[in-house]
Design an enzyme around this catalytic site. Structure first.
Site, PDB file in Angstrom:
ATOM      1  N   CYS A 210       0.836  -1.333   0.104  1.00 47.51           N
ATOM      2  CA  CYS A 210       0.092   0.005   0.022  1.00 47.51           C
ATOM      3  C   CYS A 210       0.681   1.236   0.070  1.00 47.51           C
ATOM      4  O   CYS A 210       1.763   1.358   0.891  1.00 47.51           O
ATOM      5  CB  CYS A 210      -0.829   0.009   1.261  1.00 47.51           C
ATOM      6  SG  CYS A 210      -1.865   1.482   1.434  1.00 47.51           S
TER       7      CYS A 210
ATOM      8  N   CYS B 285       0.509   3.302   3.627  1.00 47.78           N
ATOM      9  CA  CYS B 285       0.854   2.574   4.835  1.00 47.78           C
ATOM     10  C   CYS B 285       1.866   1.569   4.703  1.00 47.78           C
ATOM     11  O   CYS B 285       2.364   1.077   5.955  1.00 47.78           O
ATOM     12  CB  CYS B 285      -0.209   1.960   5.626  1.00 47.78           C
ATOM     13  SG  CYS B 285      -1.062   0.653   5.136  1.00 47.78           S
TER      14      CYS B 285
ATOM     15  N   CYS C 245      -7.105  -1.229   1.448  1.00 47.88           N
ATOM     16  CA  CYS C 245      -6.209  -1.520   2.125  1.00 47.88           C
ATOM     17  C   CYS C 245      -6.799  -2.002   3.502  1.00 47.88           C
ATOM     18  O   CYS C 245      -7.611  -1.226   4.031  1.00 47.88           O
ATOM     19  CB  CYS C 245      -5.028  -0.567   2.433  1.00 47.88           C
ATOM     20  SG  CYS C 245      -3.677  -1.344   3.667  1.00 47.88           S
TER      21      CYS C 245
ATOM     22  N   CYS D 176      -5.018   0.657   6.535  1.00 44.68           N
ATOM     23  CA  CYS D 176      -5.440   2.026   6.596  1.00 44.68           C
ATOM     24  C   CYS D 176      -6.717   2.418   6.012  1.00 44.68           C
ATOM     25  O   CYS D 176      -7.167   3.680   5.793  1.00 44.68           O
ATOM     26  CB  CYS D 176      -4.275   2.835   5.784  1.00 44.68           C
ATOM     27  SG  CYS D 176      -4.087   2.663   4.142  1.00 44.68           S
TER      28      CYS D 176
ATOM     29  N   CYS E 164      -7.966  -5.906  -9.931  1.00 44.53           N
ATOM     30  CA  CYS E 164      -7.630  -5.130 -11.056  1.00 44.53           C
ATOM     31  C   CYS E 164      -7.167  -3.508 -10.042  1.00 44.53           C
ATOM     32  O   CYS E 164      -8.331  -2.977  -9.475  1.00 44.53           O
ATOM     33  CB  CYS E 164      -8.651  -4.648 -11.806  1.00 44.53           C
ATOM     34  SG  CYS E 164      -8.430  -3.359 -13.231  1.00 44.53           S
TER      35      CYS E 164
END
Length: 165
Positions: free
Chosen positions: A82, A85, A130, A133, A153
């Site tokens: 991510c 984070c 995510c 976060c 995707c």
């Protein structure tokens, strides 16, 4: 004769449902609900930390233009994390070329990706974010390769790549 053909066409059009409406993933997820993430920041804090493009996608659930991500053609071994984070989201060995213009993966790192339902384009889709976060990543579809049959995707701007050592 023509009347019967027109009636048959009318029934066919009324009776058709798109495949997206039948997808099991979208049906199994629930409406967006309040979620407690382990990384929580104010909008101002996210804006300070992220580039404008990252903020727009990760925090405002936007979609980057297709074929613009530097990660699209990345073939190195490692982990896609991510961009907000640093949580590991996808392993490079699950990445495949989908032809859609966004990095695509057939499997997530279990527990690090969360799902919600999104109706932004008029029908139900499974949105991915995510799990640490809450940053918007993209969507998952059931038209990917084996072994899962899934296509995650993902907006490339929502990811950073960490090469294997």
């Amino acid at each position: 004769m023509y009347k019967n053909i027109l009636i048959a066409i009318g029934f066919a059009l009324v009776g058709c449902q798109g495949n997206s409406q039948k997808k099991k993933i979208a049906q199994e997820t629930t409406e967006k609900k309040e979620t407690n993430f382990s990384v929580v920041k104010t909008e101002a804090e996210w804006q300070k930390e992220l580039t404008p493009e990252e903020f727009y996608v990760l925090r405002k659930a936007a979609t980057e233009n297709p074929f613009t991500s530097d990660l699209l053609d990345n073939k190195k071994e490692g982990t896609y994390v991510c961009a907000a984070c640093g949580t590991g989201l996808f392993k490079s060995n699950t990445k495949f070329k989908s032809g859609t213009g966004w990095p695509s993966f057939y499997e997530e790192i279990k527990g690090n990706v969360a799902y919600d339902v999104d109706y932004k384009i008029g029908y139900k889709r499974t949105e991915e974010h995510c799990a640490t976060c809450g940053g918007h990543l993209g969507h998952v579809f059931e038209d990917g390769p084996e072994p899962t049959g899934l296509r995650h995707c993902i907006n490339g701007v929502a990811l950073d790549f960490v090469a294997a050592e």
